[in-house]
Design a protein around this motif. Structure first.
Motif, PDB file in Angstrom:
ATOM      1  N   ASN A 191       1.057  -1.066  -0.018  1.00 35.79           N
ATOM      2  CA  ASN A 191       0.049   0.053   0.048  1.00 35.79           C
ATOM      3  C   ASN A 191       0.830   1.209  -0.016  1.00 35.79           C
ATOM      4  OD1 ASN A 191      -1.705   1.997   0.469  1.00 35.79           O
ATOM      5  ND2 ASN A 191      -2.423   1.240   2.581  1.00 35.79           N
ATOM      6  N   ALA A 193      -0.009   4.203  -0.226  1.00 39.36           N
ATOM      7  CA  ALA A 193      -0.418   5.738   0.182  1.00 39.36           C
ATOM      8  C   ALA A 193       0.257   6.075   1.137  1.00 39.36           C
ATOM      9  CB  ALA A 193      -1.874   5.361   0.584  1.00 39.36           C
ATOM     10  N   SER A 194       0.269   7.489   1.260  1.00 41.03           N
ATOM     11  CA  SER A 194       1.002   8.164   2.359  1.00 41.03           C
ATOM     12  C   SER A 194      -0.022   8.146   3.617  1.00 41.03           C
ATOM     13  CB  SER A 194       1.219   9.575   2.042  1.00 41.03           C
ATOM     14  OG  SER A 194      -0.109  10.311   1.810  1.00 41.03           O
ATOM     15  N   HIS A 196      -0.833  10.644   5.296  1.00 38.68           N
ATOM     16  CA  HIS A 196      -2.152  11.585   5.265  1.00 38.68           C
ATOM     17  C   HIS A 196      -3.471  10.662   4.155  1.00 38.68           C
ATOM     18  CE1 HIS A 196      -4.556  15.335   4.281  1.00 38.68           C
ATOM     19  NE2 HIS A 196      -4.206  14.726   3.086  1.00 38.68           N
ATOM     20  N   GLN A 197      -3.009  10.248   3.121  1.00 39.29           N
ATOM     21  CA  GLN A 197      -3.985   9.761   2.209  1.00 39.29           C
ATOM     22  C   GLN A 197      -4.485   8.527   2.813  1.00 39.29           C
ATOM     23  OE1 GLN A 197      -1.027   8.818  -0.650  1.00 39.29           O
ATOM     24  NE2 GLN A 197      -1.796  10.328  -2.149  1.00 39.29           N
ATOM     25  N   ARG A 198      -3.702   7.729   3.682  1.00 37.80           N
ATOM     26  CA  ARG A 198      -4.439   6.706   4.670  1.00 37.80           C
ATOM     27  C   ARG A 198      -5.413   7.142   5.276  1.00 37.80           C
ATOM     28  NH1 ARG A 198      -0.486   1.791   5.213  1.00 37.80           N
ATOM     29  NH2 ARG A 198       1.261   2.306   3.488  1.00 37.80           N
ATOM     30  N   GLU A 199      -5.015   8.251   6.193  1.00 39.54           N
ATOM     31  CA  GLU A 199      -6.223   8.959   7.117  1.00 39.54           C
ATOM     32  C   GLU A 199      -7.478   9.497   6.392  1.00 39.54           C
ATOM     33  OE1 GLU A 199      -4.676  10.137  11.297  1.00 39.54           O
ATOM     34  OE2 GLU A 199      -4.056  11.693   9.665  1.00 39.54           O
ATOM     35  N   ALA A 200      -7.267   9.952   5.100  1.00 40.76           N
ATOM     36  CA  ALA A 200      -8.543  10.487   4.362  1.00 40.76           C
ATOM     37  C   ALA A 200      -9.290   9.584   3.762  1.00 40.76           C
ATOM     38  CB  ALA A 200      -7.613  11.405   3.091  1.00 40.76           C
ATOM     39  N   ARG A 201      -8.780   8.238   3.798  1.00 42.86           N
ATOM     40  CA  ARG A 201      -9.782   7.149   3.112  1.00 42.86           C
ATOM     41  C   ARG A 201     -10.886   6.937   4.233  1.00 42.86           C
ATOM     42  NH1 ARG A 201      -5.430   3.292   0.091  1.00 42.86           N
ATOM     43  NH2 ARG A 201      -4.819   4.828  -1.738  1.00 42.86           N
TER      44      ARG A 201
END
Length: 201
Positions: A191, A193-194, A196-201
């Motif tokens: 995975n 994803a950064s 930040h990107q992981r939290e945004a999902r």
């Protein structure tokens, strides 16, 4: 011809002299390294975690707060007993005596942390470790490796060699890398994803 070092005898000798051979509890170097390793993990929480080479359980106790279930293991029976005492109040943590990589546990893990242990393996064992890491990692899971970079008396490999081998053999994208004069830290994941990107999902 130099004989291959014997890991069982080596660790037996260390733990006969001390219950904390590397001063994991007291040294700022060790506490800082654990903090950096935990901070490098891209997910705040993991379902199932494996920590081979847990020593006396100092990192195990800190890693336990980041997961639902943690299996820690060590080759040395004294280390296993010390780690069990260290996490005795944590019902979701299990500590077993296992040799890495051959006595690898069954099932998949969302996180595997290999810290300060892989340079005690042979070249062949390093290759098998890389296969174990990738074959037992759950989809989207994380592998973290952290090792001392300086020579260890009596042992042929340094952390630089270990990480070069793992980067060549672990068939996953390298998510992050940190190094200083003392140690190296690599994190792999399928995975990409950064945080930040992981939290945004």
């Amino acid at each position: 011809m130099t004989a291959e070092p014997n890991a069982h005898e080596y660790f037996d000798g260390l733990y006969k002299r001390s219950d904390d051979p590397w001063l994991l509890r007291d040294r700022w170097y060790e506490r800082r390294k654990r903090a950096l390793t935990l901070a490098a993990l891209p997910d705040e929480h993991y379902r199932r975690v494996y920590e081979p080479g847990c020593a006396n359980g100092e990192f195990t106790a800190e890693l336990a707060g980041r997961c639902d279930a943690l299996l820690a293991a060590d080759l040395n029976p004294a280390a296993v007993e010390l780690a069990r005492r260290r996490v005795a109040d944590l019902a979701h943590v299990q500590v077993e005596q296992r040799a890495m990589p051959d006595e690898w546990p069954e099932g998949e893990f969302d996180l595997i942390v290999v810290s300060e242990v892989a340079y005690y393996l042979s070249q062949d064992q390093l290759g098998r470790l890389a296969l174990r890491l990738t074959s037992s990692l759950a989809q989207g899971g994380t592998i973290a490796a952290c090792h001392w970079r300086r020579p260890i008396e009596g042992w042929p490999f340094t952390g630089d060699h270990v990480h070069a081998e793992l980067r060549a053999e672990v068939a996953l994208p390298l998510l992050s890398h940190y190094e200083d004069d003392d140690f190296m830290l690599d994190v792999w994941s399928s995975n990409m994803a950064s945080v930040h990107q992981r939290e945004a999902r």
